[in-house]
Design a protein around this motif. Structure first.
Motif, PDB file in Angstrom:
ATOM      1  N   SER A 160       0.821  -1.205   0.000  1.00  0.00           N
ATOM      2  CA  SER A 160       0.000   0.000   0.000  1.00  0.00           C
ATOM      3  C   SER A 160       0.856   1.256   0.000  1.00  0.00           C
ATOM      4  O   SER A 160       1.833   1.353   0.752  1.00  0.00           O
ATOM      5  N   PRO A 161       0.492   2.268  -0.810  1.00  0.00           N
ATOM      6  CA  PRO A 161       1.202   3.544  -0.741  1.00  0.00           C
ATOM      7  C   PRO A 161       0.968   4.270   0.575  1.00  0.00           C
ATOM      8  O   PRO A 161       1.663   5.237   0.883  1.00  0.00           O
ATOM      9  N   TYR A 162       0.007   3.775   1.375  1.00  0.00           N
ATOM     10  CA  TYR A 162      -0.303   4.395   2.668  1.00  0.00           C
ATOM     11  C   TYR A 162       0.248   3.588   3.842  1.00  0.00           C
ATOM     12  O   TYR A 162      -0.099   3.861   4.991  1.00  0.00           O
ATOM     13  N   ALA A 163       1.101   2.587   3.567  1.00  0.00           N
ATOM     14  CA  ALA A 163       1.625   1.759   4.650  1.00  0.00           C
ATOM     15  C   ALA A 163       2.310   2.626   5.696  1.00  0.00           C
ATOM     16  O   ALA A 163       3.149   3.473   5.390  1.00  0.00           O
ATOM     17  N   GLY A 164       1.917   2.424   6.954  1.00  0.00           N
ATOM     18  CA  GLY A 164       2.473   3.197   8.044  1.00  0.00           C
ATOM     19  C   GLY A 164       1.734   4.478   8.351  1.00  0.00           C
ATOM     20  O   GLY A 164       2.028   5.133   9.351  1.00  0.00           O
ATOM     21  N   GLN A 165       0.756   4.813   7.531  1.00  0.00           N
ATOM     22  CA  GLN A 165       0.034   6.061   7.716  1.00  0.00           C
ATOM     23  C   GLN A 165      -1.329   5.818   8.357  1.00  0.00           C
ATOM     24  O   GLN A 165      -1.938   4.760   8.191  1.00  0.00           O
ATOM     25  N   ALA A 166      -1.791   6.830   9.079  1.00  0.00           N
ATOM     26  CA  ALA A 166      -3.146   6.812   9.623  1.00  0.00           C
ATOM     27  C   ALA A 166      -4.123   7.284   8.562  1.00  0.00           C
ATOM     28  O   ALA A 166      -3.833   8.201   7.799  1.00  0.00           O
TER      29      ALA A 166
END
Length: 608
Positions: free
Chosen positions: A47-53
């Protein structure tokens, strides 16, 4: 291989310990505005959002998992984008029993992670998840997004792209091409509601309430309904694991060749025990095809019948002795010589230093007599305690059973756990220095693995050398669904050394007697097309006789829906050149949900 049960239990233990650390976090924690599921999934495996809320991710609940260590639920966006590479579903990990129901419209806020089933060291692909969620139920009773149909037309024939060499062969960062590669296609559906229909079972129901089907009924099929694994370059792309979100008691008890009629539908998950898995909310109706256990032909008077049979950690406490005996007597027709693998010591897995297995073997011999078979004699060598691998305390070893009314054993004293058998010459013919004996037991090739058992037999005045093997397992190899493509097969290194030692020993026999009858058999733990087999066969010393069968009949084991060869009988040139032999892979276990072993026995009949 290790038994399926022991592998699964060990892996579950590892998963429980490692789950917290089995995530791939590619960015520092940050906050993303409200995004859609297809934005979260992106066009690669990570995911390009890995680690993000993320905040207020909207979707309809399509499945709820209330059991195990991976409790949570799947949501799917009912308004998909136009990109076939982006999945519209995602798993929400709650850790405790979810408080949502299928059909709920929800918004979820939490953190995006990439969870690696089995731990990062496993090489498995990652599952995109929302963790530490805050869930709001907006409404209930909504229609679930229509299931995407997975069938022979939708699954590409190519299995996987080659991994990025700059990333150690990983496919994680490669753009998904779901119309070209099967693994990319399944990844593009990760977390989504999918459906298969009227699918044939290619892996029987196991004790963990799962089975395998194929959506490509013609793909490398055999006459008994299975899907044959015939080369590293020809993966079976139509295989899919089926689990269920329903009650265990309601899961069908299927054999290979049976059919799940109608629709089987639910979220598409990925796990360490088979990769992409349809976790069914709805499962088709089982239609049995009545698969029958095979029976081989009885040997003629002038024929010697030699068999190999892995009896899967047999010890005196097991309840399967009568069934194994019936199989040997009725299905194998009481071979003259039987090489048994995985005979445990007299108290099984109790780790107290016991190494003798006379109680185990005697109990099996008595059961064979009770089943109407001959009174077999036997030979073996006890291993040194906990040196031969397998279940700790079990001390598995190979054992020769032989029918003294038809064949005699040539005893030559001196064989023990550490003494190496050699080859000498007597009256112009090859002979073993010790019989039974072990092949080069001090060789590091056999570290934590079974040492080959060599024996000298006599049939109608002709000497036959038999070498019983149980090579090291495939444990540690990367899965076919690994993020690394092609997957690494690290276990081959030790088997190559083992095959080299056995091949050298056979060459010693043939150097002493060119026309000697030598049979090397057992659980080779590798395929007939493998490098291991090539080494065993090198310089023409041996030939794997299962290759005398049509390709569709070459299998002794079913793993993750692949019917494949692990058990082999290899023969020396004198036997092969005679063309007067018959080979039979006797399918009595691997295809059945009520198997007494996970291996099918093999039988060779020939005239020495």
């Amino acid at each position: 291989m290790p038994s399926k049960s022991s592998v699964r239990l060990a892996a579950l233990t590892v998963a429980a310990v490692c789950s917290a650390a089995s995530t791939v976090v590619l960015t520092s924690p940050a906050h993303a505005a409200a995004v859609s599921i297809h934005d979260i999934q992106g066009t690669t495996r990570i995911s390009p959002y890995a680690g993000q809320a993320v905040t207020d991710v909207a979707g309809i609940v399509t499945g709820v998992r209330t059991y195990g260590s991976s409790r949570g639920f799947w949501i799917q966006d009912p308004n998909p984008d136009a990109d076939p590479a982006t999945s519209e579903g995602v798993f929400v990990f709650t850790s405790s029993t979810p408080k949502v129901a299928v059909g709920d419209a929800v918004t979820v806020s939490g953190t995006i992670t990439e969870f690696v089933p089995g731990g990062a060291a496993s090489g498995n692909q990652a599952v995109t998840e929302i963790v530490r969620p805050t869930v709001t139920v907006v409404s209930s009773g909504n229609a679930v997004p229509a299931a995407t149909v997975v069938d022979a037309r939708s699954v590409p024939s190519a299995y996987a792209p080659a991994g990025d060499t700059a990333a150690s062969g990983s496919v994680n960062a490669l753009p998904l091409r779901p119309s070209k590669y099967a693994l990319d296609y399944y990844e593009s559906l990760e977390g989504m509601n999918v459906q298969v229909a009227d699918t044939r079972v290619v892996g029987a129901t196991d004790p963990f309430t799962e089975l395998w089907v194929t959506v490509k009924p013609r793909e490398n099929s055999n006459r008994r309904g299975g899907t044959v694994y015939g080369s590293y370059e020809s993966q079976n792309t139509g295989r899919l694991q089926i689990q269920s979100l329903g009650a265990t008691a309601d899961f069908p008890k299927a054999n290979v060749g049976d059919v799940l009629t109608g629709a089987t539908a639910g979220p598409l998950d990925y796990n360490q025990f088979g990769g992409y898995t349809l976790v069914a909310n709805r499962i088709g109706t089982l239609k049995s095809t009545g698969l029958a256990r095979e029976t081989t032909e009885k040997q003629k008077n002038g024929e010697l019948a030699v068999a190999t049979y892995n009896v899967e950690n047999l010890d005196p406490s097991d309840a399967s002795f009568a069934e194994h005996a019936a199989a040997i007597v009725n299905n194998l027709k009481s071979p003259d010589i039987v090489s048994l693998e995985e005979i445990q010591d007299n108290n099984g897995a109790k780790n107290d230093g016991t190494v003798a297995a006379d109680l185990t073997v005697t109990k099996l011999i008595d059961a064979i007599v009770a089943a109407g078979g001959p009174t077999y004699d036997w030979r073996s060598i006890d291993p040194a305690n906990n040196t031969d691998g397998g279940e700790p305390g079990g001390n598995i070893r190979q054992v020769f059973l032989f029918n003294p009314e038809r064949v005699s054993f040539t005893d030559r004293a001196g064989g023990d756990a550490t003494t190496a058998a050699g080859v000498t010459k007597e009256h112009g013919k090859a002979a073993l220095t010790v019989s039974p004996g072990r092949i080069d037991p001090a060789n590091t090739a056999w570290a934590s693995s079974r040492k080959p058992l060599a024996g000298e037999f006599s049939f109608r005045g002709r000497t036959v050398f038999v070498i019983a093997n149980h090579f090291n397992s495939k444990g540690g190899d990367q899965a076919l669904t690994s993020q690394y493509q092609p997957p690494a097969r690290s276990s081959e290194t030790q088997r190559a050394l083992q095959a080299t030692a056995v091949n050298a020993f056979v060459k010693d026999i043939l150097a002493a007697q060119k026309n000697a009858d030598v049979i090397t058999l057992g659980d080779i733990n590798d395929f007939e097309f493998s490098g291991t087999t090539e080494i065993l066969e090198s310089d023409g010393a041996l030939w794997s006789a299962i290759k005398s069968l049509p390709k569709s009949e070459r299998y002794s084991y079913v793993y993750q829906g692949n019917a494949q060869v692990l058990d082999q009988i290899l023969v020396s040139p004198s036997i092969r050149r005679s063309c007067d032999f018959e080979y039979d892979s006797v399918h009595i276990n691997a295809e059945f949900n009520d198997q007494i072993s996970d291996h099918d026995p093999q039988v060779l009949r020939f005239k020495p």
